[in-house]
Design an enzyme around this catalytic site. Sequence first.
Site, short mmCIF file in Angstrom:
data_model
loop_
_atom_site.label_atom_id
_atom_site.label_comp_id
_atom_site.label_asym_id
_atom_site.label_seq_id
_atom_site.Cartn_x
_atom_site.Cartn_y
_atom_site.Cartn_z
N SER A 182 31.06 76.30 80.84
CA SER A 182 30.43 75.37 79.91
C SER A 182 30.50 75.90 78.48
O SER A 182 30.49 77.10 78.25
CB SER A 182 28.98 75.13 80.30
N GLU A 221 1.49 66.86 82.88
CA GLU A 221 0.51 66.92 81.79
C GLU A 221 0.31 68.35 81.27
O GLU A 221 0.18 68.58 80.07
CB GLU A 221 -0.85 66.38 82.26
N LEU A 222 0.27 69.30 82.22
CA LEU A 222 0.01 70.68 81.80
C LEU A 222 1.18 71.21 80.97
O LEU A 222 0.98 71.88 79.96
CB LEU A 222 -0.21 71.57 83.03
N LYS A 223 2.36 70.89 81.39
CA LYS A 223 3.56 71.29 80.62
C LYS A 223 3.45 70.80 79.18
O LYS A 223 3.62 71.54 78.22
CB LYS A 223 4.81 70.70 81.29
N GLU A 279 32.74 71.31 80.19
CA GLU A 279 31.68 70.67 80.99
C GLU A 279 30.72 69.74 80.23
O GLU A 279 29.54 69.67 80.57
CB GLU A 279 30.86 71.74 81.75
N GLU A 315 20.64 83.70 96.15
CA GLU A 315 19.30 83.14 96.30
C GLU A 315 19.00 82.67 97.71
O GLU A 315 17.85 82.51 98.08
CB GLU A 315 19.15 81.95 95.36
N CYS A 335 26.02 84.71 89.01
CA CYS A 335 25.15 85.11 87.90
C CYS A 335 24.36 86.37 88.24
O CYS A 335 23.15 86.39 88.05
CB CYS A 335 24.17 84.01 87.58
N HIS A 365 22.48 85.23 77.14
CA HIS A 365 21.10 84.74 77.13
C HIS A 365 20.44 84.88 75.77
O HIS A 365 19.35 84.37 75.56
CB HIS A 365 20.28 85.48 78.19
N LYS A 393 11.86 85.83 91.02
CA LYS A 393 11.64 84.80 92.01
C LYS A 393 10.56 85.14 93.02
O LYS A 393 10.50 86.26 93.51
CB LYS A 393 12.94 84.58 92.80
N1 GLN Z 1 30.46 76.99 85.25
C1 GLN Z 1 29.07 77.04 84.99
C2 GLN Z 1 28.79 77.10 83.50
O1 GLN Z 1 29.53 77.72 82.82
C3 GLN Z 1 28.43 78.23 85.65
C4 GLN Z 1 26.95 78.28 85.36
C5 GLN Z 1 26.23 79.35 86.10
O2 GLN Z 1 26.80 80.30 86.56
N2 GLN Z 1 24.93 79.23 86.23
O3 GLN Z 1 27.83 76.57 83.00
ZN ZN Z 2 26.44 82.44 85.64
#
Ligand code: GLN
Ligand code: ZN
Length: 758
Positions: free
Chosen positions: A436, A17-19, A487, A608, A646, A697, A109
């Site tokens: 992708s 709901e908050l989202k 992908e 991570e 990443c 990004h 994070k």
């Molecule tokens: N192969 C994935 C893509 O290209 C890698 C994604 C990622 O590194 N988070 O979407």
């Molecule tokens: Zn990546």
Amino acid sequence: MSKNYVIGFPRIGEQRELKKALESYWAKKSDFNEVQKVASELKHRHWNYQKDAGIEYVSSNDFSLYDNMLDMAVTLGAIPKRFQDLQDEELYFAMARGNQNAVAMEMTKWFNTNYHYIVPELSLTDNYTLNAAKIVAEYKEAKAHGVKTKINIIGPITFLALSKRVDRGDVFELYSKILPVYEALLTEIAQLDDTITLQIDEPIFVKDLEPKVLSLIKPTYDKLALISTNIKIAVLTYFEHSNEATKILVNTPVWALGLDFLHGEKNFESLTDIAASSKVLIAGVVDGRNIWKNDINATISLLKKIAKSVKKENILVSSSSSLLHVPFTLQYEEKMNNEIKNWLSYAVEKLDEIALISKIFFDTQESLNAEEKALYEANQTANASRKSSPLIHDKKIQERTQNITKMERNGAYEERIKIQKELLGYKELATTTIGSFPQTPEVRHARREFKNGNISQEAYTQEMKNYIDDCVAFQEECGIEVLVHGEPERNDMVEYFGEQLQGYGFSQNGWVQSYGSRCVKPPFIYGDISRPKPMTVDWITYAQSKTDKIMKGMLTGPVTILNWSFVRDDMARGDVSKQIALAICDEVDDLQNAGIKMIQVDEAAFKEGYPLRSAKVQAYEDFAVRDFKLSVSSAKKETQIHTHMCYSEFNDIIATIEAMDADVISIETARSGNELLKIFAKVGYKQEVGPGVYDIHSPRIPSVEEIVKQIHSLLEVLPKEQLWINPDCGLKTRKWEEVKPSLKNMVEAVKIVREELV
Ligand code: GLN
Ligand code: ZN
């Protein structure tokens, strides 16, 4: 007698709901009153849940419209200069999300969870003043609602440690500016009631602390505890042990210490100190980070063990952390296999567990009423079924995992790369992408329709093939040298594989807040993992059939699959990732046997999984490297293995990256120029590297000139023979209008640089 405690409750709402309220407000489709109304309903509902379950210590100020660290920054008046002419909600959301004039604050994070907090920005020239409005209002709101809450705040040492100095320098130089604001806060809180319980979260105490930071603990808590006799202070830690801090805190006048006995087994070593100090112990024994039903008998034994040192009347039965990190309630899981569902417990169910455990522990089994008895019996049955269910335990896999003879691929890197270069014939500065391509509305729609049974397998496959055709045609036309299929069939890089692996479960409504209004629904590993059939071979071989160029197969690595899932708690993580690695290893073999010559095994989440304590790092790296290598151990010498991560910051883990021994690694570097690549040169990294040449990004299209410049700077660090040219990461979040010109410019830039080099 209920002597129990919940560290914090999730806030996004069981139906998110908050989202929805926030996003509608941000899109200017509703006003802020609507957000506040929803927030209020949620707080009341969450208080009711806890009260009705029989929880004694329920929180206020665990709620947040965006993030608790951000709330704390606002409370302390830590408002970066660029926002200073804004006020109230406008200010708050601008800090979180930016506006036309000012960029958002950074986000990162929260320890080793997938929750992200806003990083406070501090500076020696700023002055900090108290704004306790939110805390006061929420306390009063709860009280008016009939719940006398404890108040949750983030402690000064954690706040400082997680902040950044915008004027450079050590954040702890700001200690003497920040602590007085905390003192003022406690003074104000003391006015709220005759007695107040104040939960001060200091999760930073579970890290390996420098002496300088440790030396702040005693003066801080001596001071805060003496502000008012009205306030009982509980200092909470979670996710690991905090023995160093505990030793100090037992000698301060705080009322209670909260320790996580599930993720910080070494906390047991602190029990004697705690017992000697007569402090109250908030014993974290019900997992706040995982979705498994508690084993109540085991937990009672654990509590009894604690009670051998600490007096029973000084113990509170608690969640191991805030329940923020688990989904709300199983109530909406209508499609889940009932046997599996019966093994799970989300936040609301955990409340009942905590209440029941405290009842059994402090009273007796006999004192349970009929409903509680039924709950207890159901708990025992569920746990017994987990121990023996064929859905979980697969002898064949266990035997295979125990009898692996080949842990890594044949041939040393030098030998392999020679064969590969000859056979594959790719040029220096070879161009490729990370996997992708844009996920168009049509592709998403087709996937959804197929999932819901609205279109046939044939229609779906055709739709995906059309996408692959276009994707291959574009890459050919653009002049990219190593191709990918794009992908289109993947919604998410872990979910896609999870859905095809035996032992993996999915929820319908298992949403967990990741940051702000964003939630994720992690899949969960409940049983032994196996691969009933090939997962990617049809798509990749189809794509390969459409081109004479090299088509790179695309897989997600075992460590990333592990780190982005809820993992079974009846087996060591390293044993789980080993099973996943075997499944990937079979896929690698099938791909190469089907004629695929390059295979990328993504380890986007490798970093991570790093433990919070350095003492545990080696063990993590050991199994993470082992299982990455195992996952590609079937690769022949001539099959070129790529990986992708990443990150750009490899300084502390470069030796581990080397040990993974991928033939090629692509990484994210565009934003840092060549700075972060230098470590590869410094350690004499041998394998090939594809440092991202532009940031994916942002929707911005990089010019040829700037990519040329970026390649030049990369060439200052590593020789052309060792470099690949690619974007920072996958392109799925971008639009074709952005991707096409960007990649064309990338190829053009490589052409220019190659000409310069001859
Ligand atoms: N192969 C994935 C893509 O290209 C890698 C994604 C990622 O590194 N988070 O979407
Ligand atoms: Zn990546």
